[in-house]
Motif scaffolding. Structure first.
Motif, PDB file in Angstrom:
ATOM      1  N   TYR A   1      31.834 -22.521  -2.850  1.00 18.95           N
ATOM      2  CA  TYR A   1      32.565 -23.177  -1.863  1.00 18.95           C
ATOM      3  C   TYR A   1      34.077 -23.576  -2.062  1.00 18.95           C
ATOM      4  CZ  TYR A   1      33.302 -27.006   1.760  1.00 18.95           C
ATOM      5  OH  TYR A   1      33.917 -27.510   3.015  1.00 18.95           O
ATOM      6  N   TYR A   2      34.091 -24.095  -3.281  1.00 13.00           N
ATOM      7  CA  TYR A   2      35.289 -24.726  -3.914  1.00 13.00           C
ATOM      8  C   TYR A   2      36.255 -23.918  -4.696  1.00 13.00           C
ATOM      9  CZ  TYR A   2      33.311 -29.273  -2.616  1.00 13.00           C
ATOM     10  OH  TYR A   2      32.883 -30.270  -2.042  1.00 13.00           O
ATOM     11  N   GLY A   3      35.630 -22.586  -4.743  1.00 16.84           N
ATOM     12  CA  GLY A   3      36.598 -21.420  -5.268  1.00 16.84           C
ATOM     13  C   GLY A   3      36.750 -21.736  -6.767  1.00 16.84           C
ATOM     14  N   LEU A   4      35.673 -22.049  -7.388  1.00 11.14           N
ATOM     15  CA  LEU A   4      35.692 -22.358  -9.002  1.00 11.14           C
ATOM     16  C   LEU A   4      34.913 -21.114  -9.790  1.00 11.14           C
ATOM     17  CD1 LEU A   4      34.570 -26.203  -8.781  1.00 11.14           C
ATOM     18  CD2 LEU A   4      36.880 -25.243  -8.879  1.00 11.14           C
ATOM     19  N   GLU A   5      35.120 -20.182  -9.447  1.00 12.21           N
ATOM     20  CA  GLU A   5      34.620 -19.009  -9.963  1.00 12.21           C
ATOM     21  C   GLU A   5      35.158 -18.567 -11.459  1.00 12.21           C
ATOM     22  OE1 GLU A   5      33.798 -18.280  -5.581  1.00 12.21           O
ATOM     23  OE2 GLU A   5      35.742 -18.763  -6.961  1.00 12.21           O
ATOM     24  N   ASP A   6      36.188 -19.037 -11.663  1.00  9.68           N
ATOM     25  CA  ASP A   6      36.861 -18.900 -12.795  1.00  9.68           C
ATOM     26  C   ASP A   6      36.982 -20.261 -13.656  1.00  9.68           C
ATOM     27  OD1 ASP A   6      38.687 -20.273 -11.217  1.00  9.68           O
ATOM     28  OD2 ASP A   6      40.498 -19.481 -11.894  1.00  9.68           O
ATOM     29  N   ARG A   7      36.261 -21.082 -13.324  1.00 11.30           N
ATOM     30  CA  ARG A   7      36.317 -22.545 -13.943  1.00 11.30           C
ATOM     31  C   ARG A   7      34.900 -22.778 -14.490  1.00 11.30           C
ATOM     32  NH1 ARG A   7      40.700 -24.508 -15.723  1.00 11.30           N
ATOM     33  NH2 ARG A   7      40.151 -26.543 -15.406  1.00 11.30           N
ATOM     34  N   ILE A   8      33.678 -22.326 -13.864  1.00 12.23           N
ATOM     35  CA  ILE A   8      32.498 -22.802 -14.234  1.00 12.23           C
ATOM     36  C   ILE A   8      31.483 -21.486 -14.238  1.00 12.23           C
ATOM     37  CG2 ILE A   8      30.326 -23.937 -13.592  1.00 12.23           C
ATOM     38  CD1 ILE A   8      32.072 -25.847 -11.979  1.00 12.23           C
ATOM     39  N   THR A   9      30.590 -21.347 -15.269  1.00  9.78           N
ATOM     40  CA  THR A   9      29.861 -20.350 -15.800  1.00  9.78           C
ATOM     41  C   THR A   9      28.522 -20.676 -15.635  1.00  9.78           C
ATOM     42  OG1 THR A   9      31.505 -19.063 -16.925  1.00  9.78           O
ATOM     43  CG2 THR A   9      29.223 -18.440 -17.272  1.00  9.78           C
ATOM     44  N   PRO A  10      27.451 -20.299 -14.669  1.00 12.94           N
ATOM     45  CA  PRO A  10      26.226 -20.884 -14.661  1.00 12.94           C
ATOM     46  C   PRO A  10      25.438 -20.053 -15.645  1.00 12.94           C
ATOM     47  CG  PRO A  10      26.878 -20.499 -12.423  1.00 12.94           C
ATOM     48  CD  PRO A  10      27.947 -19.797 -13.327  1.00 12.94           C
ATOM     49  N   LEU A  11      24.346 -20.827 -16.256  1.00 14.41           N
ATOM     50  CA  LEU A  11      23.569 -20.186 -17.257  1.00 14.41           C
ATOM     51  C   LEU A  11      22.284 -20.711 -17.018  1.00 14.41           C
ATOM     52  CD1 LEU A  11      23.200 -18.252 -19.588  1.00 14.41           C
ATOM     53  CD2 LEU A  11      23.755 -20.124 -21.317  1.00 14.41           C
ATOM     54  N   GLU A  12      21.173 -19.615 -16.917  1.00 13.79           N
ATOM     55  CA  GLU A  12      19.722 -20.239 -16.776  1.00 13.79           C
ATOM     56  C   GLU A  12      19.120 -20.212 -18.236  1.00 13.79           C
ATOM     57  OE1 GLU A  12      15.562 -18.835 -14.789  1.00 13.79           O
ATOM     58  OE2 GLU A  12      17.416 -18.073 -14.131  1.00 13.79           O
ATOM     59  N   LEU A  13      18.905 -21.584 -18.437  1.00 16.21           N
ATOM     60  CA  LEU A  13      18.332 -22.143 -19.834  1.00 16.21           C
ATOM     61  C   LEU A  13      17.633 -23.294 -19.759  1.00 16.21           C
ATOM     62  CD1 LEU A  13      19.400 -21.207 -22.778  1.00 16.21           C
ATOM     63  CD2 LEU A  13      21.151 -22.833 -22.791  1.00 16.21           C
ATOM     64  N   ALA A  14      16.667 -23.249 -20.911  1.00 23.15           N
ATOM     65  CA  ALA A  14      15.796 -24.335 -21.039  1.00 23.15           C
ATOM     66  C   ALA A  14      15.819 -24.723 -22.431  1.00 23.15           C
ATOM     67  CB  ALA A  14      14.369 -24.253 -20.605  1.00 23.15           C
ATOM     68  N   TRP A  15      15.586 -26.129 -22.664  1.00 18.12           N
ATOM     69  CA  TRP A  15      15.473 -26.398 -24.106  1.00 18.12           C
ATOM     70  C   TRP A  15      14.477 -25.591 -25.106  1.00 18.12           C
ATOM     71  CZ3 TRP A  15      19.284 -29.370 -25.329  1.00 18.12           C
ATOM     72  CH2 TRP A  15      19.758 -30.342 -24.366  1.00 18.12           C
ATOM     73  N   ASP A  16      13.464 -25.325 -24.288  1.00 18.81           N
ATOM     74  CA  ASP A  16      12.447 -24.578 -25.234  1.00 18.81           C
ATOM     75  C   ASP A  16      13.167 -23.009 -25.497  1.00 18.81           C
ATOM     76  OD1 ASP A  16      10.913 -26.777 -25.674  1.00 18.81           O
ATOM     77  OD2 ASP A  16       9.645 -26.377 -23.624  1.00 18.81           O
ATOM     78  N   ASP A  17      13.943 -22.745 -24.896  1.00 17.98           N
ATOM     79  CA  ASP A  17      14.551 -21.030 -24.965  1.00 17.98           C
ATOM     80  C   ASP A  17      15.071 -21.006 -26.232  1.00 17.98           C
ATOM     81  OD1 ASP A  17      13.767 -20.489 -22.429  1.00 17.98           O
ATOM     82  OD2 ASP A  17      15.573 -20.689 -21.777  1.00 17.98           O
ATOM     83  N   ASP A  18      14.824 -19.807 -26.702  1.00 23.13           N
ATOM     84  CA  ASP A  18      15.769 -19.287 -28.043  1.00 23.13           C
ATOM     85  C   ASP A  18      17.117 -19.366 -27.739  1.00 23.13           C
ATOM     86  OD1 ASP A  18      16.772 -18.428 -30.277  1.00 23.13           O
ATOM     87  OD2 ASP A  18      15.008 -16.907 -30.611  1.00 23.13           O
ATOM     88  N   TRP A  19      18.151 -20.450 -28.012  1.00 21.36           N
ATOM     89  CA  TRP A  19      19.276 -20.164 -27.601  1.00 21.36           C
ATOM     90  C   TRP A  19      19.969 -18.964 -28.334  1.00 21.36           C
ATOM     91  CZ3 TRP A  19      22.021 -25.375 -26.343  1.00 21.36           C
ATOM     92  CH2 TRP A  19      21.392 -26.115 -25.225  1.00 21.36           C
ATOM     93  N   ASP A  20      19.628 -18.726 -29.577  1.00 22.34           N
ATOM     94  CA  ASP A  20      20.318 -17.608 -30.251  1.00 22.34           C
ATOM     95  C   ASP A  20      20.191 -16.088 -29.391  1.00 22.34           C
ATOM     96  OD1 ASP A  20      20.975 -19.052 -32.602  1.00 22.34           O
ATOM     97  OD2 ASP A  20      18.871 -18.741 -33.233  1.00 22.34           O
ATOM     98  N   LEU A  21      19.276 -16.054 -28.344  1.00 19.05           N
ATOM     99  CA  LEU A  21      18.989 -14.903 -27.737  1.00 19.05           C
ATOM    100  C   LEU A  21      19.542 -14.862 -26.238  1.00 19.05           C
ATOM    101  CD1 LEU A  21      15.264 -14.042 -28.797  1.00 19.05           C
ATOM    102  CD2 LEU A  21      17.472 -13.086 -29.557  1.00 19.05           C
ATOM    103  N   VAL A  22      19.431 -16.004 -25.672  1.00 15.24           N
ATOM    104  CA  VAL A  22      19.827 -16.508 -23.973  1.00 15.24           C
ATOM    105  C   VAL A  22      20.862 -17.355 -24.203  1.00 15.24           C
ATOM    106  CG1 VAL A  22      17.655 -15.485 -23.474  1.00 15.24           C
ATOM    107  CG2 VAL A  22      17.996 -17.877 -23.819  1.00 15.24           C
ATOM    108  N   GLY A  23      21.127 -18.283 -25.012  1.00 16.58           N
ATOM    109  CA  GLY A  23      22.226 -19.487 -25.061  1.00 16.58           C
ATOM    110  C   GLY A  23      23.397 -19.283 -25.398  1.00 16.58           C
ATOM    111  N   PRO A  24      24.492 -20.017 -25.344  1.00 15.62           N
ATOM    112  CA  PRO A  24      25.549 -20.233 -25.746  1.00 15.62           C
ATOM    113  C   PRO A  24      25.645 -19.894 -27.466  1.00 15.62           C
ATOM    114  CG  PRO A  24      25.289 -22.159 -25.256  1.00 15.62           C
ATOM    115  CD  PRO A  24      24.098 -21.489 -24.832  1.00 15.62           C
TER     116      PRO A  24
END
Length: 227
Positions: free
Chosen positions: A38-61
């Motif tokens: 809606y706000y045209g922020l595709e180049d400003r925000i990157t969504p990421l499905e991530l939980a605290w219990d996930d292995d961030w080395d595999l799926v996180g930043p």
């Protein structure tokens, strides 16, 4: 930007995406996607499905992927130390969390005390502070309060709404709750106007403002950059 898994902000981005917004809920991310479009922020925000219990080395930043990593009112996990370490590992310059510093935001502490209901206050922010000290950080803590107004259209509607707070042994306080609301309900001068969540406000409210106390804890990352 606060999300369930903790949001990660990059005020001085090097990869062209100023903000990574993480949450474990697809529904929450869907709402975010709609707002981004809606706000045209595709180049400003990157969504990421991530939980605290996930292995961030595999799926996180990756390590040191952002300048600033913060979790706003979202550190709900069985392993607080691991969650704080993940934030610390992800940030280059600064980390921060916001955690409740009295009763849960679900409760009206003033009302609960007035009707003699028991409320368990959270000490999670104390544990977070101590964990950070053990990690070698020098956390800074600032306290603030956020006001909330609960509105309703009738006495019984108010009782039904506030009854959600009567749990964990307080279920027998409904009559006291009804008496308290009857004595302290006043007309809402903003009835019909959009509330904090966009829903029209009710005709009545209580004569006190519900306040939630929060602890804002910030620290400089102590983990070393990956080689």
């Amino acid at each position: 930007m606060g999300c369930g898994a903790g949001s990660i902000a990059i005020p001085l981005a090097q990869d062209g995406h100023p903000v990574i917004a993480a949450d474990f809920s697809p529904a929450m991310l869907g709402t975010l996607d709609a707002g981004i479009e809606y706000y045209g922020l595709e180049d400003r925000i990157t969504p990421l499905e991530l939980a605290w219990d996930d292995d961030w080395d595999l799926v996180g930043p990756v390590a040191k992927a952002v300048d600033v990593a913060f979790a706003s009112r979202s550190v709900t996990t069985t392993n607080l130390k691991d969650a704080l370490a993940k934030l610390d590992r992800t940030a280059r310059r600064r980390c921060a969390v916001t955690m409740v510093a009295n009763s849960s935001p679900r409760y009206d502490l003033h009302l609960m005390n007035a009707i003699g209901a028991s409320v368990t206050c959270s000490n999670g922010f104390v544990y977070a502070f101590n964990i950070l000290i053990q990690m070698g950080a020098l956390p800074q803590v600032t306290y603030f309060e956020s006001p909330r107004r609960d509105t309703f259209d009738s006495l019984e509607a108010g009782v039904a709404d506030f009854s959600r707070m009567l749990e964990h042994g307080n279920e027998d306080k409904v009559d006291r709750l009804r008496d308290y609301i009857a004595q302290h309900m006043i007309e809402n001068p903003h009835a019909g106007e959009p509330g904090s969540k966009g829903v029209p406000q009710g005709c009545y409210m209580l004569d006190h403002i519900r306040k939630v106390r929060w602890a804002f804890i910030a620290w400089e990352p102590v983990s070393a950059p990956s080689s």
